[in-house]
Design a protein around this motif. Structure first.
Motif, PDB file in Angstrom:
ATOM      1  N   GLN A  95     -50.962  12.734 -26.167  1.00 18.35           N
ATOM      2  CA  GLN A  95     -50.154  12.296 -25.136  1.00 18.35           C
ATOM      3  C   GLN A  95     -50.309  10.586 -25.085  1.00 18.35           C
ATOM      4  O   GLN A  95     -49.269  10.144 -24.880  1.00 18.35           O
ATOM      5  CB  GLN A  95     -50.544  12.676 -23.776  1.00 18.35           C
ATOM      6  CG  GLN A  95     -49.753  14.427 -23.860  1.00 18.35           C
ATOM      7  CD  GLN A  95     -50.310  14.902 -22.559  1.00 18.35           C
ATOM      8  OE1 GLN A  95     -51.319  14.355 -21.679  1.00 18.35           O
ATOM      9  NE2 GLN A  95     -49.699  15.833 -22.075  1.00 18.35           N
ATOM     10  N   ARG A  96     -51.535  10.222 -25.255  1.00 19.09           N
ATOM     11  CA  ARG A  96     -51.616   8.672 -25.355  1.00 19.09           C
ATOM     12  C   ARG A  96     -50.946   8.232 -26.432  1.00 19.09           C
ATOM     13  O   ARG A  96     -50.443   6.956 -26.498  1.00 19.09           O
ATOM     14  CB  ARG A  96     -53.180   8.547 -25.615  1.00 19.09           C
ATOM     15  CG  ARG A  96     -53.697   6.850 -25.580  1.00 19.09           C
ATOM     16  CD  ARG A  96     -53.282   6.301 -24.354  1.00 19.09           C
ATOM     17  NE  ARG A  96     -53.590   4.974 -24.324  1.00 19.09           N
ATOM     18  CZ  ARG A  96     -54.582   4.433 -23.802  1.00 19.09           C
ATOM     19  NH1 ARG A  96     -55.581   4.999 -23.358  1.00 19.09           N
ATOM     20  NH2 ARG A  96     -54.736   3.045 -23.933  1.00 19.09           N
ATOM     21  N   HIS A  97     -50.882   9.090 -27.629  1.00 21.50           N
ATOM     22  CA  HIS A  97     -50.174   8.347 -28.948  1.00 21.50           C
ATOM     23  C   HIS A  97     -48.751   8.222 -28.592  1.00 21.50           C
ATOM     24  O   HIS A  97     -48.096   7.209 -28.867  1.00 21.50           O
ATOM     25  CB  HIS A  97     -50.323   9.344 -30.053  1.00 21.50           C
ATOM     26  CG  HIS A  97     -51.653   9.334 -30.464  1.00 21.50           C
ATOM     27  ND1 HIS A  97     -52.202  10.531 -31.624  1.00 21.50           N
ATOM     28  CD2 HIS A  97     -53.043   8.953 -30.416  1.00 21.50           C
ATOM     29  CE1 HIS A  97     -53.249  10.218 -31.676  1.00 21.50           C
ATOM     30  NE2 HIS A  97     -53.821   9.127 -31.109  1.00 21.50           N
ATOM     31  N   ALA A  98     -48.139   9.309 -27.738  1.00 18.07           N
ATOM     32  CA  ALA A  98     -46.863   9.253 -27.604  1.00 18.07           C
ATOM     33  C   ALA A  98     -46.449   8.100 -26.498  1.00 18.07           C
ATOM     34  O   ALA A  98     -45.538   7.335 -26.628  1.00 18.07           O
ATOM     35  CB  ALA A  98     -46.321  10.567 -26.877  1.00 18.07           C
ATOM     36  N   ALA A  99     -47.521   7.678 -25.548  1.00 14.75           N
ATOM     37  CA  ALA A  99     -47.257   6.762 -24.512  1.00 14.75           C
ATOM     38  C   ALA A  99     -47.439   5.342 -25.312  1.00 14.75           C
ATOM     39  O   ALA A  99     -46.481   4.501 -24.725  1.00 14.75           O
ATOM     40  CB  ALA A  99     -48.285   6.839 -23.604  1.00 14.75           C
ATOM     41  N   LEU A 102     -44.128   5.154 -26.911  1.00 12.94           N
ATOM     42  CA  LEU A 102     -42.957   4.930 -26.055  1.00 12.94           C
ATOM     43  C   LEU A 102     -42.896   3.483 -25.392  1.00 12.94           C
ATOM     44  O   LEU A 102     -42.041   2.651 -25.450  1.00 12.94           O
ATOM     45  CB  LEU A 102     -43.050   5.662 -24.995  1.00 12.94           C
ATOM     46  CG  LEU A 102     -41.922   5.784 -23.862  1.00 12.94           C
ATOM     47  CD1 LEU A 102     -40.590   6.036 -24.727  1.00 12.94           C
ATOM     48  CD2 LEU A 102     -42.089   6.639 -22.849  1.00 12.94           C
ATOM     49  N   ARG A 103     -44.281   2.853 -25.265  1.00 13.40           N
ATOM     50  CA  ARG A 103     -44.416   1.510 -24.670  1.00 13.40           C
ATOM     51  C   ARG A 103     -44.087   0.357 -25.704  1.00 13.40           C
ATOM     52  O   ARG A 103     -43.158  -0.519 -25.326  1.00 13.40           O
ATOM     53  CB  ARG A 103     -46.036   1.129 -24.310  1.00 13.40           C
ATOM     54  CG  ARG A 103     -46.040  -0.292 -23.611  1.00 13.40           C
ATOM     55  CD  ARG A 103     -47.558  -0.136 -23.085  1.00 13.40           C
ATOM     56  NE  ARG A 103     -48.492  -0.179 -24.263  1.00 13.40           N
ATOM     57  CZ  ARG A 103     -49.304  -1.190 -24.393  1.00 13.40           C
ATOM     58  NH1 ARG A 103     -48.786  -2.461 -23.756  1.00 13.40           N
ATOM     59  NH2 ARG A 103     -50.207  -1.176 -25.188  1.00 13.40           N
ATOM     60  N   PHE A 104     -44.091   0.723 -26.993  1.00 10.87           N
ATOM     61  CA  PHE A 104     -43.669  -0.040 -28.049  1.00 10.87           C
ATOM     62  C   PHE A 104     -42.091  -0.061 -28.134  1.00 10.87           C
ATOM     63  O   PHE A 104     -41.390  -1.012 -28.336  1.00 10.87           O
ATOM     64  CB  PHE A 104     -44.295   0.063 -29.460  1.00 10.87           C
ATOM     65  CG  PHE A 104     -43.621  -0.517 -30.463  1.00 10.87           C
ATOM     66  CD1 PHE A 104     -44.266  -1.844 -30.949  1.00 10.87           C
ATOM     67  CD2 PHE A 104     -42.666  -0.076 -31.031  1.00 10.87           C
ATOM     68  CE1 PHE A 104     -43.795  -2.492 -31.909  1.00 10.87           C
ATOM     69  CE2 PHE A 104     -42.302  -0.569 -32.491  1.00 10.87           C
ATOM     70  CZ  PHE A 104     -42.772  -2.053 -32.762  1.00 10.87           C
ATOM     71  N   MET A 105     -41.589   1.178 -28.181  1.00 10.65           N
ATOM     72  CA  MET A 105     -40.135   1.245 -28.038  1.00 10.65           C
ATOM     73  C   MET A 105     -39.298   0.690 -26.911  1.00 10.65           C
ATOM     74  O   MET A 105     -38.505   0.137 -27.226  1.00 10.65           O
ATOM     75  CB  MET A 105     -39.900   2.876 -28.084  1.00 10.65           C
ATOM     76  CG  MET A 105     -40.298   3.580 -29.365  1.00 10.65           C
ATOM     77  SD  MET A 105     -40.362   5.328 -29.345  1.00 10.65           S
ATOM     78  CE  MET A 105     -38.728   5.684 -28.642  1.00 10.65           C
TER      79      MET A 105
END
Length: 258
Positions: A95-99, A102-105
């Motif tokens: 989930q940290r990877h996803a976060a 997403l922050r970069f996006m």
């Protein structure tokens, strides 16, 4: 997509408690990832990677409910509650990877998406699976991720995105070992034929997944230096190394497999 398996030295599986400690120690390593700037992606980079990143971000964002439920039942049978903790921390790391993606996006104004057809299929399969199969599916996803994030890091000039890809690659390498060791434990008392069928199913799933991923993410993979042939070769080599790690005979402490 088969290749001769390499000869490998005997291994010693890491304990669940040690894996839980590893995941706990690993969390602070993500501190200090540089914040992305709005104009950090060139128009060319954006055209190549935007949709692709959004699809992989969805794949990293699962809650892991089925996995955690099956892990808890397994831990109860084995009297190994530390495995439940390790799995929970693994899910948090995914989930940290996803976060971070997403922050970069958001910073670079890449639209997020809710689901992809491939991700929906993977989730349905996982809900129908036992622990052995669900971990095998996860391993296929981790193998593909190792190739994809290597390509993504090479395909962009964004310092932030390259840092994120590097951190994810380090994590995924550990995830492969974590899950492969558990499959070896689960298969230690399984008949030889069942293990061979499981290996064949793993190769088939990896092959199908490889084709699906190439169809959706070929621009990123090509920009990262992968021809279709090299892409398949690297996935195959990684897949065979993973299968070696899932072989109970590689772990003398598990006893002789049946």
């Amino acid at each position: 997509m088969t290749a001769p398996a390499p000869r490998c030295r005997p291994l010693q599986p890491t304990s669940s408690a040690d894996w839980a400690a590893y995941f706990s120690r690993n969390t602070p390593r993500w501190d200090g990832v540089p914040a992305a700037e709005r104009d950090e992606l060139s128009p060319c980079d954006r055209l190549t990677i935007a949709r692709s990143i959004a699809e992989f971000q969805v794949g990293e964002s699962g809650q892991g409910r089925t996995l955690k439920r099956l892990a808890q039942a397994h831990a109860n049978r084995r009297k190994d509650q530390a495995y439940t903790e390790a799995i929970a921390l693994f899910v948090v790391e995914e989930q940290r990877h996803a976060a971070e993606l997403l922050r970069f996006m958001k910073a670079t104004q890449i639209p997020a998406i809710e689901r992809t057809p491939a991700n929906s299929v993977f989730r349905r399969v996982r809900k129908l699976a036992g622990l052995d199969l669900i971990i095998s599916v996860l391993l296929v996803a981790e193998i593909v991720a190792l190739v994809y994030y290597r390509a993504l890091g090479r395909a962009t000039r964004s310092r932030t995105l390259r840092t994120i890809c590097g951190r994810i690659l380090e994590d995924e390498g550990a995830h492969v070992r974590f899950h492969a060791e558990r499959i070896a434990m689960l298969r230690a008392r399984q008949p030889w034929l069942r293990r061979r069928l499981a290996d064949t199913a793993h190769r088939l799933l990896l092959g199908v997944t490889a084709l699906v991923v190439w169809r959706s993410h070929a621009p990123v993979l090509r920009a990262g230096g992968y021809s279709f042939t090299r892409y398949l070769r690297d996935l195959n080599r990684c897949g065979e190394m993973v299968l070696e790690r899932t072989n109970p005979k590689r772990y003398p402490s598990l006893g002789r497999a049946g």
